[in-house]
Design a protein around this motif. Sequence first.
Motif, PDB file in Angstrom:
ATOM      1  N   GLY A   1       3.345  -9.061   5.805  1.00 20.46           N
ATOM      2  CA  GLY A   1       4.306  -9.561   4.830  1.00 20.46           C
ATOM      3  C   GLY A   1       3.883 -10.836   4.125  1.00 20.46           C
ATOM      4  O   GLY A   1       4.607 -11.349   3.288  1.00 20.46           O
ATOM      5  N   PHE A   2       2.707 -11.368   4.454  1.00 22.04           N
ATOM      6  CA  PHE A   2       2.187 -12.584   3.834  1.00 22.04           C
ATOM      7  C   PHE A   2       0.908 -12.232   3.077  1.00 22.04           C
ATOM      8  O   PHE A   2       0.265 -11.232   3.370  1.00 22.04           O
ATOM      9  CB  PHE A   2       1.893 -13.647   4.901  1.00 22.04           C
ATOM     10  N   PRO A   3       0.504 -13.070   2.105  1.00 24.93           N
ATOM     11  CA  PRO A   3      -0.720 -12.780   1.348  1.00 24.93           C
ATOM     12  C   PRO A   3      -1.954 -12.689   2.249  1.00 24.93           C
ATOM     13  O   PRO A   3      -2.042 -13.369   3.271  1.00 24.93           O
ATOM     14  CB  PRO A   3      -0.849 -13.974   0.395  1.00 24.93           C
ATOM     15  N   THR A   4      -2.882 -11.828   1.858  1.00 22.35           N
ATOM     16  CA  THR A   4      -4.146 -11.667   2.588  1.00 22.35           C
ATOM     17  C   THR A   4      -5.176 -12.624   2.020  1.00 22.35           C
ATOM     18  O   THR A   4      -5.316 -12.747   0.800  1.00 22.35           O
ATOM     19  CB  THR A   4      -4.660 -10.216   2.457  1.00 22.35           C
TER      20      THR A   4
ATOM     21  N   HIS B   1       0.375 -20.634   6.344  1.00 20.85           N
ATOM     22  CA  HIS B   1       0.887 -20.639   7.711  1.00 20.85           C
ATOM     23  C   HIS B   1       1.783 -19.429   7.935  1.00 20.85           C
ATOM     24  O   HIS B   1       2.437 -18.944   7.012  1.00 20.85           O
ATOM     25  CB  HIS B   1       1.664 -21.930   7.978  1.00 20.85           C
ATOM     26  N   GLY B   2       1.811 -18.955   9.155  1.00 21.91           N
ATOM     27  CA  GLY B   2       2.661 -17.825   9.513  1.00 21.91           C
ATOM     28  C   GLY B   2       4.117 -18.240   9.595  1.00 21.91           C
ATOM     29  O   GLY B   2       4.458 -19.421   9.461  1.00 21.91           O
ATOM     30  N   PRO B   3       4.992 -17.273   9.836  1.00 20.34           N
ATOM     31  CA  PRO B   3       6.423 -17.586   9.922  1.00 20.34           C
ATOM     32  C   PRO B   3       6.741 -18.416  11.161  1.00 20.34           C
ATOM     33  O   PRO B   3       6.059 -18.321  12.175  1.00 20.34           O
ATOM     34  CB  PRO B   3       7.076 -16.207   9.993  1.00 20.34           C
ATOM     35  N   CYS B   4       7.782 -19.227  11.047  1.00 21.50           N
ATOM     36  CA  CYS B   4       8.193 -20.076  12.170  1.00 21.50           C
ATOM     37  C   CYS B   4       9.057 -19.320  13.177  1.00 21.50           C
ATOM     38  O   CYS B   4       8.884 -19.468  14.377  1.00 21.50           O
ATOM     39  CB  CYS B   4       8.960 -21.287  11.655  1.00 21.50           C
ATOM     40  N   LYS B   5      10.004 -18.530  12.711  1.00 20.55           N
ATOM     41  CA  LYS B   5      10.966 -17.921  13.621  1.00 20.55           C
ATOM     42  C   LYS B   5      10.548 -16.529  14.074  1.00 20.55           C
ATOM     43  O   LYS B   5      10.585 -16.231  15.238  1.00 20.55           O
ATOM     44  CB  LYS B   5      12.340 -17.883  12.961  1.00 20.55           C
ATOM     45  N   ASP B   6      10.168 -15.682  13.171  1.00 18.89           N
ATOM     46  CA  ASP B   6       9.786 -14.310  13.508  1.00 18.89           C
ATOM     47  C   ASP B   6       8.266 -14.252  13.609  1.00 18.89           C
ATOM     48  O   ASP B   6       7.579 -13.929  12.654  1.00 18.89           O
ATOM     49  CB  ASP B   6      10.306 -13.347  12.440  1.00 18.89           C
TER      50      ASP B   6
END
Length: 187
Positions: free
Chosen positions: A110-113, A139-144
């Motif tokens: 779900g985040f840019p490559t 940076h990746g997600p904080c909660k999930d």
Amino acid sequence: MFTVVALLAASLVPPPGPVTITVESVAGSGCPANTATVAMSPDNEAFTVTYSDFLVQGNGSEAKKSCTIALRINHAAGYTYGIAATDYRGFAHLTDKAKGVVRNDYHFPGFPTRHSSRTFQAPMSDNWHVTDTPDGVAHGPCKDRKPLTVETELKVTGKGGGSFMTMDSTDSSVSTTYRLSWKKCAE
């Protein structure tokens, strides 16, 4: 000014406690079963992927191999991470106008490559080293928390019949190092 610098420095500090890494899956022609290992650095600021059988041989035509690894970095709540830089190392023997390419992608679902690629030209018979530093750290997600997927590909093209490119070594000293950028999540 001091407050901004202090906040930036604080955001780069790894989280407290142990940081471990879990390999969720490994697949690809460049990393058959039990030929890729992943390890976290003692300072929690990087992880390495070491390959023991990642070799592509041109044999006078295009050839490529790849390895895709999904991993989960386990750390204290309230922090997230991204890839600040990646160091790749290997060996290439390229003849007769052959080219060798190392490509690396990494992303959170779900985040840019992030894509990086480097081409080496014949004649060459030497170790190679590439450092990829992105313009900004995603940076990746904080909660999930989601797994990080890294994909590496080696490709040899051209008429160099004896050409090959590798990311392995007999003593396991050749590896890819992913340097982490830690960030404290907003409360």
